[in-house]
Design an enzyme around this catalytic site. Structure first.
Site, short mmCIF file in Angstrom:
data_model
loop_
_atom_site.label_atom_id
_atom_site.label_comp_id
_atom_site.label_asym_id
_atom_site.label_seq_id
_atom_site.Cartn_x
_atom_site.Cartn_y
_atom_site.Cartn_z
N PRO A 247 29.63 -38.47 31.34
CA PRO A 247 30.62 -39.43 31.84
C PRO A 247 32.04 -38.89 31.72
O PRO A 247 32.46 -38.47 30.64
CB PRO A 247 30.44 -40.65 30.94
N GLU A 248 32.74 -38.84 32.82
CA GLU A 248 34.12 -38.39 32.84
C GLU A 248 34.98 -39.55 33.31
O GLU A 248 34.50 -40.68 33.36
CB GLU A 248 34.21 -37.14 33.72
N HIS B 275 17.40 -45.45 20.75
CA HIS B 275 18.66 -44.84 21.21
C HIS B 275 19.76 -45.88 21.40
O HIS B 275 20.87 -45.55 21.79
CB HIS B 275 18.43 -44.13 22.55
N ARG C 161 21.40 -38.59 23.60
CA ARG C 161 21.74 -37.34 22.90
C ARG C 161 22.72 -37.53 21.76
O ARG C 161 22.97 -36.61 20.99
CB ARG C 161 22.24 -36.31 23.90
#
Ligand SMILES: [Zn+2]
Length: 292
Positions: A2-3, A114, A134
Site C-alpha cells: 500500500p502506497e 492475521h 506479513r
C-alpha cells in the site's frame, strides 16, 4: 504494497466507519513488533474513546480521538483495514486461501490469526479490523500532545509537493533518482510502482544520479508522480498482492501499469523489451531506450 493512493482510498472508505463512533472493546493478537504500543495499553487506552477524525500523512493513517490521543496505523506491505461483513478473496488467509472458494466466505470475513487489531463499538455496529499477513504493519497510540518521530521524519506529502521541493532534494544527492523518490523524507507517500511509472513517463532512467536530473526534468518528474498517484486514486489503487479496498473491491490501477512488473514485455512507446533491475533494494522496471 500500500502506497499513497491505497492508503488514501483506505482512509476515505474507512473514515465513515470510524469517525463519530466510540470504542467499546479492543481485541488484539499477542505482543509483537506490529504493536509499537503494547496490546494491553491499546486495550486500556482506546476503550471508551471516540474517533473524531481520520487523516493521512504520507503512508500513515492518523486517527484523532476525543481527549487528544492519536492512533497511528501503517499498513506495511500487506495491511488491510476493513469492516465486518466485507467479502474478498484477498481476505482469505494466505495459508488457506488456495483451498477456499468464494462460497467459503459466504458469511463474510471471520477474524483469523492475521487480524491483529479488532475494534468493537458501543453502537453495536460493524467491527473494524486491521489485518496483516506479513506483519510489517504498525500500530501506535500517541498520548495527547505527543508527536511521533515516524511522522516528523516525513517530507512533504507527494500530492502537495511543488517542483522546488524535489529540485532542492536532488541537488545534494548522488544516489539514484529512484532512491530519492522512494525516500519518505523527501516526498511522503511515493512507493515502488508509482516511482517506476513516473520515471518512465519522464524518460528518466531510475539509476541516474539524482544531481544529474535537471530542474525542468524535476518539474516534469513531480508532475508525472502526481499524475500517476491521481490516476491510481481514480481507479481505486493497485491490487497487485494483498491490497483490497475497505469495501472488499480490488483496485484497478495495476491494469494500467506501463512498465512496473512488465519485465520482457515491449515498451509501450518504442517496443524495446522492458528491463528489470534492483535499485535501493527494490525491483525496478524501465525501458533502456526511452529512459536515459
Ligand atoms: Zn521505450
Amino acid at each position: 504494497m500500500p502506497e499513497l493512493p491505497e492508503v488514501e482510498i483506505t482512509r476515505r472508505q474507512i473514515a465513515p466507519l470510524l469517525v463519530g463512533r466510540t470504542v467499546a472493546a479492543v481485541v488484539t493478537t499477542a505482543s509483537s513488533p506490529f504493536f509499537l504500543t503494547s496490546p494491553g495499553t491499546l486495550r486500556r487506552r482506546l476503550s471508551g474513546r471516540r474517533f473524531e477524525r481520520l487523516d493521512r500523512i504520507g503512508k500513515y493513517l492518523v486517527a484523532g480521538l476525543d481527549g487528544g490521543a492519536q492512533l497511528l496505523l501503517h499498513l506495511g506491505m500487506t495491511g488491510q483495514v476493513f469492516a465486518a461483513g466485507v467479502r474478498s478473496l484477498r481476505l482469505l488467509s494466505s495459508t488457506r486461501g488456495g483451498a477456499l472458494t468464494p462460497e467459503g466466505q459466504a458469511g463474510g470475513f471471520v477474524p483469523d490469526r492475521h487480524t491483529h487489531l479488532r475494534l468493537h463499538f458501543d453502537d453495536g455496529g460493524p467491527d473494524v479490523f486491521f489485518r496483516d499477513v506479513r506483519k510489517f504493519g504498525r500500530v501506535e497510540l500517541l498520548a495527547p500532545g505527543a508527536s511521533s518521530p515516524r511522522l516528523e521524519r516525513l517530507g512533504v506529502d507527494a500530492l502537495a509537493a511543488r517542483a522546488g521541493d524535489l529540485a532542492a532534494a536532488v541537488r545534494r544527492r548522488r544516489a539514484p533518482i529512484k532512491a530519492v523518490l522512494l525516500d519518505q523524507s523527501v516526498l511522503a507517500g511515493v512507493g515502488n510502482i508509482y516511482a517506476d511509472e513516473a520515471l518512465f513517463l519522464s524518460s528518466i532512467r531510475p539509476s541516474r544520479p539524482a544531481n544529474r536530473v535537471t530542474k525542468p526534468q524535476c518539474e516534469q518528474l513531480l508532475a508525472a508522480v502526481q499524475r500517476v498517484l491521481h490516476r491510481s486514486l481514480e481507479t481505486g489503487g493497485a491490487s497487485i498482492s494483498d491490497f483490497v479496498q475497505p469495501s472488499g473491491e480490488d483496485g484497478r490501477y495495476q491494469d494500467e501499469r506501463l512498465v512496473y512488473g512488465r519485465e520482457g514485455e515491449p515498451c509501450p512507446r518504442c517496443h524495446t523489451p522492458v528491463v528489470r533491475t534492483v535499485i535501493a533494494g527494490r525491483g525496478t522496471h524501465y525501458c533502456p531506450r526511452c529512459q536515459r
